[in-house]
Scaffold this motif. Sequence first.
Motif, PDB file in Angstrom:
ATOM      1  N   GLU A 100     -30.880 -10.310  16.485  1.00 57.39           N
ATOM      2  CA  GLU A 100     -29.550  -9.880  16.937  1.00 57.39           C
ATOM      3  C   GLU A 100     -28.809  -9.131  15.830  1.00 57.39           C
ATOM      4  O   GLU A 100     -28.175  -8.106  16.081  1.00 57.39           O
ATOM      5  CB  GLU A 100     -28.735 -11.079  17.405  1.00 57.39           C
ATOM      6  CG  GLU A 100     -29.222 -11.664  18.710  1.00 57.39           C
ATOM      7  CD  GLU A 100     -28.497 -12.937  19.105  1.00 57.39           C
ATOM      8  OE1 GLU A 100     -27.519 -13.322  18.421  1.00 57.39           O
ATOM      9  OE2 GLU A 100     -28.922 -13.558  20.094  1.00 57.39           O
ATOM     10  N   ALA A 101     -28.897  -9.629  14.613  1.00 54.35           N
ATOM     11  CA  ALA A 101     -28.251  -8.963  13.483  1.00 54.35           C
ATOM     12  C   ALA A 101     -28.876  -7.596  13.232  1.00 54.35           C
ATOM     13  O   ALA A 101     -28.169  -6.617  12.982  1.00 54.35           O
ATOM     14  CB  ALA A 101     -28.339  -9.830  12.229  1.00 54.35           C
ATOM     15  N   ALA A 102     -30.202  -7.540  13.323  1.00 55.06           N
ATOM     16  CA  ALA A 102     -30.900  -6.270  13.115  1.00 55.06           C
ATOM     17  C   ALA A 102     -30.506  -5.265  14.184  1.00 55.06           C
ATOM     18  O   ALA A 102     -30.358  -4.070  13.906  1.00 55.06           O
ATOM     19  CB  ALA A 102     -32.407  -6.497  13.118  1.00 55.06           C
ATOM     20  N   GLU A 103     -30.326  -5.734  15.400  1.00 57.50           N
ATOM     21  CA  GLU A 103     -29.944  -4.834  16.491  1.00 57.50           C
ATOM     22  C   GLU A 103     -28.585  -4.191  16.213  1.00 57.50           C
ATOM     23  O   GLU A 103     -28.411  -2.984  16.395  1.00 57.50           O
ATOM     24  CB  GLU A 103     -29.902  -5.611  17.809  1.00 57.50           C
ATOM     25  CG  GLU A 103     -29.571  -4.732  18.999  1.00 57.50           C
ATOM     26  CD  GLU A 103     -29.556  -5.499  20.313  1.00 57.50           C
ATOM     27  OE1 GLU A 103     -29.533  -4.835  21.353  1.00 57.50           O
ATOM     28  OE2 GLU A 103     -29.567  -6.743  20.291  1.00 57.50           O
ATOM     29  N   LYS A 104     -27.644  -4.983  15.748  1.00 60.04           N
ATOM     30  CA  LYS A 104     -26.312  -4.449  15.433  1.00 60.04           C
ATOM     31  C   LYS A 104     -26.378  -3.413  14.318  1.00 60.04           C
ATOM     32  O   LYS A 104     -25.757  -2.354  14.390  1.00 60.04           O
ATOM     33  CB  LYS A 104     -25.365  -5.585  15.035  1.00 60.04           C
ATOM     34  CG  LYS A 104     -25.000  -6.484  16.181  1.00 60.04           C
ATOM     35  CD  LYS A 104     -24.124  -7.628  15.722  1.00 60.04           C
ATOM     36  CE  LYS A 104     -23.900  -8.610  16.845  1.00 60.04           C
ATOM     37  NZ  LYS A 104     -23.141  -9.784  16.410  1.00 60.04           N
ATOM     38  N   GLU A 105     -27.153  -3.725  13.280  1.00 61.38           N
ATOM     39  CA  GLU A 105     -27.275  -2.791  12.161  1.00 61.38           C
ATOM     40  C   GLU A 105     -28.026  -1.525  12.592  1.00 61.38           C
ATOM     41  O   GLU A 105     -27.688  -0.416  12.176  1.00 61.38           O
ATOM     42  CB  GLU A 105     -27.983  -3.453  10.978  1.00 61.38           C
ATOM     43  CG  GLU A 105     -27.243  -4.632  10.385  1.00 61.38           C
ATOM     44  CD  GLU A 105     -25.861  -4.311   9.859  1.00 61.38           C
ATOM     45  OE1 GLU A 105     -25.524  -3.137   9.637  1.00 61.38           O
ATOM     46  OE2 GLU A 105     -25.088  -5.262   9.654  1.00 61.38           O
ATOM     47  N   GLY A 106     -29.021  -1.696  13.436  1.00 62.98           N
ATOM     48  CA  GLY A 106     -29.771  -0.545  13.932  1.00 62.98           C
ATOM     49  C   GLY A 106     -28.894   0.385  14.753  1.00 62.98           C
ATOM     50  O   GLY A 106     -28.985   1.616  14.628  1.00 62.98           O
ATOM     51  N   ALA A 141     -25.638   0.711  14.440  1.00 64.44           N
ATOM     52  CA  ALA A 141     -24.718   1.363  13.512  1.00 64.44           C
ATOM     53  C   ALA A 141     -25.411   2.497  12.771  1.00 64.44           C
ATOM     54  O   ALA A 141     -24.821   3.560  12.545  1.00 64.44           O
ATOM     55  CB  ALA A 141     -24.145   0.355  12.518  1.00 64.44           C
ATOM     56  N   PHE A 142     -26.663   2.289  12.419  1.00 66.51           N
ATOM     57  CA  PHE A 142     -27.404   3.316  11.693  1.00 66.51           C
ATOM     58  C   PHE A 142     -27.714   4.516  12.584  1.00 66.51           C
ATOM     59  O   PHE A 142     -27.441   5.661  12.217  1.00 66.51           O
ATOM     60  CB  PHE A 142     -28.699   2.744  11.119  1.00 66.51           C
ATOM     61  CG  PHE A 142     -29.555   3.766  10.430  1.00 66.51           C
ATOM     62  CD1 PHE A 142     -29.147   4.341   9.238  1.00 66.51           C
ATOM     63  CD2 PHE A 142     -30.763   4.161  10.976  1.00 66.51           C
ATOM     64  CE1 PHE A 142     -29.932   5.288   8.600  1.00 66.51           C
ATOM     65  CE2 PHE A 142     -31.559   5.106  10.348  1.00 66.51           C
ATOM     66  CZ  PHE A 142     -31.142   5.678   9.159  1.00 66.51           C
ATOM     67  N   TYR A 143     -28.277   4.261  13.750  1.00 65.49           N
ATOM     68  CA  TYR A 143     -28.720   5.355  14.603  1.00 65.49           C
ATOM     69  C   TYR A 143     -27.574   6.044  15.356  1.00 65.49           C
ATOM     70  O   TYR A 143     -27.572   7.260  15.512  1.00 65.49           O
ATOM     71  CB  TYR A 143     -29.766   4.873  15.610  1.00 65.49           C
ATOM     72  CG  TYR A 143     -31.116   4.647  14.980  1.00 65.49           C
ATOM     73  CD1 TYR A 143     -31.859   5.707  14.496  1.00 65.49           C
ATOM     74  CD2 TYR A 143     -31.636   3.369  14.852  1.00 65.49           C
ATOM     75  CE1 TYR A 143     -33.096   5.501  13.902  1.00 65.49           C
ATOM     76  CE2 TYR A 143     -32.877   3.157  14.264  1.00 65.49           C
ATOM     77  CZ  TYR A 143     -33.605   4.231  13.803  1.00 65.49           C
ATOM     78  OH  TYR A 143     -34.833   4.033  13.216  1.00 65.49           O
ATOM     79  N   GLU A 144     -26.600   5.276  15.825  1.00 63.44           N
ATOM     80  CA  GLU A 144     -25.541   5.851  16.649  1.00 63.44           C
ATOM     81  C   GLU A 144     -24.358   6.365  15.834  1.00 63.44           C
ATOM     82  O   GLU A 144     -23.719   7.334  16.217  1.00 63.44           O
ATOM     83  CB  GLU A 144     -25.068   4.828  17.680  1.00 63.44           C
ATOM     84  CG  GLU A 144     -26.151   4.484  18.693  1.00 63.44           C
ATOM     85  CD  GLU A 144     -25.760   3.355  19.621  1.00 63.44           C
ATOM     86  OE1 GLU A 144     -24.601   2.891  19.554  1.00 63.44           O
ATOM     87  OE2 GLU A 144     -26.627   2.925  20.412  1.00 63.44           O
ATOM     88  N   LYS A 145     -24.069   5.707  14.716  1.00 61.52           N
ATOM     89  CA  LYS A 145     -22.899   6.080  13.916  1.00 61.52           C
ATOM     90  C   LYS A 145     -23.272   6.745  12.602  1.00 61.52           C
ATOM     91  O   LYS A 145     -22.404   7.058  11.801  1.00 61.52           O
ATOM     92  CB  LYS A 145     -22.051   4.839  13.646  1.00 61.52           C
ATOM     93  CG  LYS A 145     -21.522   4.189  14.901  1.00 61.52           C
ATOM     94  CD  LYS A 145     -20.745   2.931  14.596  1.00 61.52           C
ATOM     95  CE  LYS A 145     -20.319   2.251  15.878  1.00 61.52           C
ATOM     96  NZ  LYS A 145     -19.678   0.964  15.606  1.00 61.52           N
ATOM     97  N   ASN A 146     -24.577   6.925  12.378  1.00 56.75           N
ATOM     98  CA  ASN A 146     -25.080   7.547  11.147  1.00 56.75           C
ATOM     99  C   ASN A 146     -24.561   6.864   9.888  1.00 56.75           C
ATOM    100  O   ASN A 146     -24.212   7.512   8.905  1.00 56.75           O
ATOM    101  CB  ASN A 146     -24.739   9.041  11.119  1.00 56.75           C
ATOM    102  CG  ASN A 146     -25.435   9.796  12.227  1.00 56.75           C
ATOM    103  OD1 ASN A 146     -26.585   9.523  12.532  1.00 56.75           O
ATOM    104  ND2 ASN A 146     -24.730  10.721  12.848  1.00 56.75           N
ATOM    105  N   ASN A 156     -25.322   5.073   6.764  1.00 54.65           N
ATOM    106  CA  ASN A 156     -26.470   4.881   5.877  1.00 54.65           C
ATOM    107  C   ASN A 156     -26.548   3.474   5.294  1.00 54.65           C
ATOM    108  O   ASN A 156     -27.641   2.953   5.076  1.00 54.65           O
ATOM    109  CB  ASN A 156     -26.465   5.921   4.762  1.00 54.65           C
ATOM    110  CG  ASN A 156     -26.851   7.290   5.267  1.00 54.65           C
ATOM    111  OD1 ASN A 156     -27.552   7.412   6.270  1.00 54.65           O
ATOM    112  ND2 ASN A 156     -26.387   8.320   4.593  1.00 54.65           N
ATOM    113  N   ALA A 157     -25.415   2.863   5.017  1.00 49.16           N
ATOM    114  CA  ALA A 157     -25.420   1.492   4.493  1.00 49.16           C
ATOM    115  C   ALA A 157     -25.994   0.535   5.539  1.00 49.16           C
ATOM    116  O   ALA A 157     -26.709  -0.419   5.190  1.00 49.16           O
ATOM    117  CB  ALA A 157     -24.015   1.065   4.095  1.00 49.16           C
ATOM    118  N   ALA A 158     -25.720   0.793   6.798  1.00 40.48           N
ATOM    119  CA  ALA A 158     -26.278  -0.037   7.866  1.00 40.48           C
ATOM    120  C   ALA A 158     -27.796   0.128   7.910  1.00 40.48           C
ATOM    121  O   ALA A 158     -28.514  -0.810   8.251  1.00 40.48           O
ATOM    122  CB  ALA A 158     -25.660   0.329   9.213  1.00 40.48           C
ATOM    123  N   GLY A 159     -28.292   1.300   7.551  1.00 39.90           N
ATOM    124  CA  GLY A 159     -29.734   1.521   7.503  1.00 39.90           C
ATOM    125  C   GLY A 159     -30.396   0.621   6.486  1.00 39.90           C
ATOM    126  O   GLY A 159     -31.479   0.073   6.734  1.00 39.90           O
TER     127      GLY A 159
END
Length: 59
Positions: free
Chosen positions: A12-18, A20-25, A27-30
């Motif tokens: 679930e945590a990885a999904e949220k970070e993913g 943020a990375f892919y949809e909001k670009n 980089n820290a979330a990546g």
Amino acid sequence: MEKLAELKALVEAAEKEGQAFYEKNNNAAGTRFRNALQQIKALATELRKDVTDKKNAGK
């Protein structure tokens, strides 16, 4: 079952970070996403070992 719940929480945590990375670009979330994926891999490996050990103990 405790480890399975931990695995679900990590996913679930990885999904949220993913997202943020892919949809909001973001980089820290990546970086956090990659870390979460590594933790998932380690826990999955540990769970696999536990299952194998328990299965083989019955023989």
